[in-house]
Design a protein around this motif. Sequence first.
Motif, PDB file in Angstrom:
ATOM      1  N   CYS A  30      80.430  34.332  66.667  1.00  0.00           N
ATOM      2  CA  CYS A  30      79.916  34.957  67.880  1.00  0.00           C
ATOM      3  C   CYS A  30      81.056  35.387  68.793  1.00  0.00           C
ATOM      4  O   CYS A  30      82.215  35.010  68.612  1.00  0.00           O
ATOM      5  CB  CYS A  30      79.001  33.987  68.615  1.00  0.00           C
ATOM      6  N   CYS A  39      75.731  36.618  69.557  1.00  0.00           N
ATOM      7  CA  CYS A  39      75.717  36.436  68.100  1.00  0.00           C
ATOM      8  C   CYS A  39      74.836  37.493  67.447  1.00  0.00           C
ATOM      9  O   CYS A  39      74.344  37.302  66.327  1.00  0.00           O
ATOM     10  CB  CYS A  39      75.195  35.043  67.742  1.00  0.00           C
ATOM     11  N   ARG A  42      74.949  40.025  63.315  1.00  0.00           N
ATOM     12  CA  ARG A  42      76.022  39.454  62.487  1.00  0.00           C
ATOM     13  C   ARG A  42      75.496  38.912  61.165  1.00  0.00           C
ATOM     14  O   ARG A  42      76.164  38.148  60.486  1.00  0.00           O
ATOM     15  CB  ARG A  42      76.752  38.360  63.276  1.00  0.00           C
TER      16      ARG A  42
END
Length: 202
Positions: A30, A39, A42
Amino acid sequence: MGSGPRGALSLLLLLLAPPSRPAGGCPTPCGCAGTRVDCGRRGLTWATLPAAFPPDTTELVLTGNNLTALPQGLLDALPVLRAAHLGANPWRCDCHLVPLRAWLAGRPERAPYRDLRCAAPPALRGRLLPYLAEDELRAACAPGALCWGALGAQLLLLGLGLLHALLLGLLLCRLRRLRARAAHSSWLTAPLVAEPAGVGES
């Protein structure tokens, strides 16, 4: 003297500025800016999601990942969390989402969470998570490994109980046989006719 008010203003702004987060306090992968933890997008799943976030997190972005559920207590461990961005995830609406639903129910505003829709199971696909009843989520859970494990443990205990009863029965039967043999042996060794009184006296 003109620098006095400017110095005081600079000091005030410094005190009011959010504290900078040390690099080691931001969970991988993050990004952090102040008390905002990003975050989003991802490719995070249940297995790769960070196990914990800094306790002073006020804004958490989990948008655009592959999350089907969140670990129990993950959001409850953030006492000053004001906003959690949870959209664009394939949420599986079953018993594992009961903690998240309870957290959403305790939020004063529901508008930011109106886009949280179920991707599975088929019976709940497209439904809005904040408006699902807890019973609906629990009913969507098929017996999992934990349930089968509990059933296996109960069957094992039942088998041990039956084995214990069988061994106890065999032990009692053996004791009865030994007592019967002992009684039979004592009867065979006892004299058939009692010796008359006075015999052997001169």
